[in-house]
Scaffold this motif. Structure first.
Motif, mmCIF file in Angstrom:
data_model
loop_
_atom_site.group_PDB
_atom_site.id
_atom_site.type_symbol
_atom_site.label_atom_id
_atom_site.label_comp_id
_atom_site.label_asym_id
_atom_site.label_seq_id
_atom_site.Cartn_x
_atom_site.Cartn_y
_atom_site.Cartn_z
ATOM 1 N N LEU A 217 -16.006 62.466 19.162
ATOM 2 C CA LEU A 217 -15.750 61.070 18.764
ATOM 3 C C LEU A 217 -14.289 60.707 18.977
ATOM 4 O O LEU A 217 -13.960 59.593 19.391
ATOM 5 N N GLU A 218 -13.404 61.668 18.689
ATOM 6 C CA GLU A 218 -11.976 61.354 18.836
ATOM 7 C C GLU A 218 -11.585 61.114 20.289
ATOM 8 O O GLU A 218 -10.843 60.184 20.589
ATOM 9 N N VAL A 219 -12.104 61.943 21.195
ATOM 10 C CA VAL A 219 -11.769 61.733 22.621
ATOM 11 C C VAL A 219 -12.402 60.445 23.133
ATOM 12 O O VAL A 219 -11.795 59.698 23.921
ATOM 13 N N ILE A 220 -13.634 60.188 22.694
ATOM 14 C CA ILE A 220 -14.319 58.959 23.129
ATOM 15 C C ILE A 220 -13.522 57.741 22.658
ATOM 16 O O ILE A 220 -13.278 56.806 23.432
ATOM 17 N N ALA A 221 -13.080 57.772 21.397
ATOM 18 C CA ALA A 221 -12.309 56.643 20.856
ATOM 19 C C ALA A 221 -11.004 56.461 21.644
ATOM 20 O O ALA A 221 -10.614 55.331 21.955
ATOM 21 N N GLU A 222 -10.395 57.587 21.977
ATOM 22 C CA GLU A 222 -9.141 57.519 22.752
ATOM 23 C C GLU A 222 -9.371 56.792 24.082
ATOM 24 O O GLU A 222 -8.598 55.929 24.486
ATOM 25 N N LYS A 223 -10.475 57.142 24.748
ATOM 26 C CA LYS A 223 -10.772 56.523 26.056
ATOM 27 C C LYS A 223 -11.098 55.035 25.897
ATOM 28 O O LYS A 223 -10.704 54.217 26.721
ATOM 29 N N ILE A 224 -11.840 54.689 24.844
ATOM 30 C CA ILE A 224 -12.180 53.267 24.644
ATOM 31 C C ILE A 224 -10.908 52.478 24.323
ATOM 32 O O ILE A 224 -10.706 51.374 24.827
ATOM 33 N N ASN A 225 -10.041 53.070 23.508
ATOM 34 C CA ASN A 225 -8.768 52.387 23.188
ATOM 35 C C ASN A 225 -7.944 52.175 24.450
ATOM 36 O O ASN A 225 -7.304 51.156 24.629
ATOM 37 N N GLU A 226 -7.982 53.172 25.329
ATOM 38 C CA GLU A 226 -7.148 53.076 26.544
ATOM 39 C C GLU A 226 -7.759 52.121 27.588
ATOM 40 O O GLU A 226 -7.053 51.311 28.180
ATOM 41 N N PHE A 227 -9.072 52.243 27.807
ATOM 42 C CA PHE A 227 -9.674 51.536 28.956
ATOM 43 C C PHE A 227 -10.596 50.370 28.581
ATOM 44 O O PHE A 227 -11.183 49.754 29.461
ATOM 45 N N ASP A 228 -10.815 50.131 27.273
ATOM 46 C CA ASP A 228 -11.752 49.107 26.812
ATOM 47 C C ASP A 228 -13.197 49.643 26.919
ATOM 48 O O ASP A 228 -13.457 50.619 27.624
ATOM 49 N N GLY A 229 -14.131 48.986 26.232
ATOM 50 C CA GLY A 229 -15.521 49.408 26.301
ATOM 51 C C GLY A 229 -16.075 49.768 24.930
ATOM 52 O O GLY A 229 -15.611 49.251 23.906
ATOM 53 N N GLY A 230 -17.074 50.665 24.912
ATOM 54 C CA GLY A 230 -17.700 51.000 23.638
ATOM 55 C C GLY A 230 -18.560 52.251 23.709
ATOM 56 O O GLY A 230 -18.731 52.855 24.775
ATOM 57 N N LEU A 231 -19.100 52.599 22.543
ATOM 58 C CA LEU A 231 -20.010 53.748 22.423
ATOM 59 C C LEU A 231 -21.289 53.270 21.760
ATOM 60 O O LEU A 231 -21.256 52.671 20.685
#
Ligand code: SAM
Length: 354
Positions: A217-231
Motif C-alpha cells: 500500500l505504501e509503494v502504491i500510494a507513493e506512485k499515485i502521489n507522484e503520477f496521479d491515479g488511483g487504486l
C-alpha cells in the motif's frame, strides 16, 4: 520432498508470515508456483472466472475514471496478481470499444509466479501488456492499480495480548516431527510498537497484522502521489473493528487444515478494510467510502447490461448468466463479504460505484 518440513527441522520455528510465504510462494515448491489453482477443476474460483460481466463493469469504471482525469494521452493500468489472466482478457475486450482510451492505454501485470505468467501470456496475447517484477519499476502515469483477491493472498502475522504481554504466532514441528503446530513466542519490541502505532491492540483476541499488504500500500500510494491515479481493489474482508482469526486454507473448494498439506492448499485471510483505509489516508490519498461487490456492480449498471444481453439469449444461456450474477452479487454469497475500496490522488473526487 516438503520444503516447509525441512525448514522447520533446520530452524525449529518460523513466524507465521514466513510459513505462509514459503507455502505459497517458494520459487520451486510454492502452491502458486506449480499449479493453476483457479476454476471448477482447481481449488477455488474468483469473480472474473464466474462471469465476464465482472471484467466488463471494471473496464467501464476504468474508462470513466480516465475521463474524470481529463482523458490523459497516456494511462497506465497495473493489475496486481492477475491469476490466470481472465480479468485482463475481459478488460481488453471491453477497452477496445473505447478507441481513445484504448490508444492511450498501457497495461502492466505484476505476477510473482512464473507458471501463472506463462498462462497469462497465452491467454491475453496482446502487445499492450507487459509484465513487471516490482511496483518500483513504474515511472509514468497516471496509473490505475487494480486488484482482485490480491491483498488477501499476502502473508500476515498473528499476534495476541495476554496479561499485558504480547505473543507472536510461530510455526514449528511437534516433538515427534510428524505434525506442524503453532508455537507462541514473546513478540519483539519493534513488532509491538508497530501494532500499537496502528491501533490494532486488543486483549485476548488474535490481532492480524498484514505486514506485506501494508508495504504494498505504501509503494502504491507513493506512485499515485507522484503520477496521479488511483487504486481499486476487491477482496474478502470486513469494515467493522474485529480482532478475529480469519486465516483459512482451501483445497478443492473446501476448507482444510492450515497445516495438513502445506504447498498444496491455498492460504488466505480477510482484509481489515478500516486499517487499509487508515494507511492510505495516512499516505495522503483520498479514500472513497468502502462498499461491497453487490453495490459496486449494481451502480456501474451490471443488471441493465445483463438485461440487454439476455434479449438475444436462449433460455438456457440466460439462466446461466443470471445464475452467475447471483453468485457475484447475492448477499449470502460474494455480494457482501467482498468489499471494494477505492483510493485516489488527493483533490480528486471520482465516486462512480461508491
Ligand atoms: C488469489 S489469486 C487472485 C488471482 C486473480 N486476481 C483472480 O481474481 O482470479 C492471487 C494472485 O496474486 C499473485 N501474487 C501473490 N503475491 C504476489 C506478489 N508478492 N507479487 C505479485 N503477485 C503476487 C498470485 O500468484 C496470484 O496470481
Amino acid at each position: 520432498m516438503n520444503k516447509i518440513i525441512n525448514i522447520l527441522k533446520e530452524k525449529k520455528s518460523i513466524p507465521l508470515d514466513q510459513f505462509i510465504n514459503i507455502s505459497l510462494y517458494d520459487k520451486k515448491f510454492g502452491y502458486y508456483m506449480k499449479k493453476n489453482p483457479f476454476g471448477k477443476d482447481g481449488d477455488f474460483i474468483t469473480s472474473p472466472l464466474i462471469s465476464n460481466l465482472f471484467g466488463e463493469m471494471v473496464a467501464i469504471w476504468c474508462v470513466a475514471f480516465w475521463e474524470h482525469m481529463g482523458k490523459p494521452k497516456k494511462i497506465l493500468l497495473v493489475e496486481l496478481g492477475p491469476g490466470d489472466g481472465s480479468l485482463c482478457k475481459d478488460l481488453l475486450r471491453t477497452f477496445i470499444q473505447f478507441k481513445d482510451f484504448y490508444n492511450s492505454l498501457e497495461i502492466n501485470l505484476l505476477e510473482i509466479s512464473d507458471l501463472l505468467k506463462t498462462i497469462q501470456k497465452v491467454k491475453i496475447n496482446n502487445r499492450k501488456v507487459k509484465w513487471i517484477k516490482k511496483i518500483n519499476e513504474i515511472n509514468c502515469g497516471p496509473v490505475i492499480f487494480l486488484g482482485n483477491e490480491f491483498f488477501d493472498s499476502l502473508p500476515i502475522k498473528q499476534i495476541y495480548k495476554k496479561k499485558k504481554l504480547f505473543f507472536e504466532k510461530y510455526v514449528a514441528l511437534s516433538n515427534d516431527n510428524k505434525k506442524i503446530r503453532f508455537l507462541h513466542k514473546k513478540a519483539n519490541n519493534s513488532l509491538i510498537k508497530r501494532i500499537q502505532d496502528l491501533n490494532l491492540v486488543s486483549t485476548g483476541h488474535v490481532i492480524e497484522y498484514p505486514i506485506k499488504a501494508l508495504k504494498f500500500l505504501e509503494v502504491i500510494a507513493e506512485k499515485i502521489n507522484e503520477f496521479d491515479g488511483g487504486l481499486l481493489t476487491f477482496d474478502y474482508g470486513y469494515t467493522e473493528t474485529k480482532n478475529q482469526n480469519t486465516l483459512q486454507s482451501v483445497k478443492k473448494h473446501k476448507y482444510t487444515n492450515l497445516f495438513s498439506i502445506p504447498h498444496h492448499s491455498d492460504i488466505t485471510s480477510h482484509l481489515n478494510f478500516k486499517l487499509f483505509h487508515k494507511i492510505l489516508k495516512k499516505n495522503n490519498l483520498n479514500v472513497e467510502k468502502i462498499t461491497n461487490q453487490n453495490e459496486f456492480l449494481r451502480k456501474i449498471g451490471i443488471l441493465e447490461r445483463a438485461n440487454i444481453l439476455s434479449k438475444k439469449m436462449t433460455f438456457k444461456k440466460k439462466a446461466n448468466m443470471f445464475y452467475r450474477l447471483k453468485r457475484l452479487m447475492d448477499y449470502r454469497e460474494m455480494g457482501s463479504l467482498f468489499k471494494v475500496l477505492f483510493a485516489q490522488k488527493k483533490g480528486r473526487k471520482f465516486s462512480l460505484g461508491f
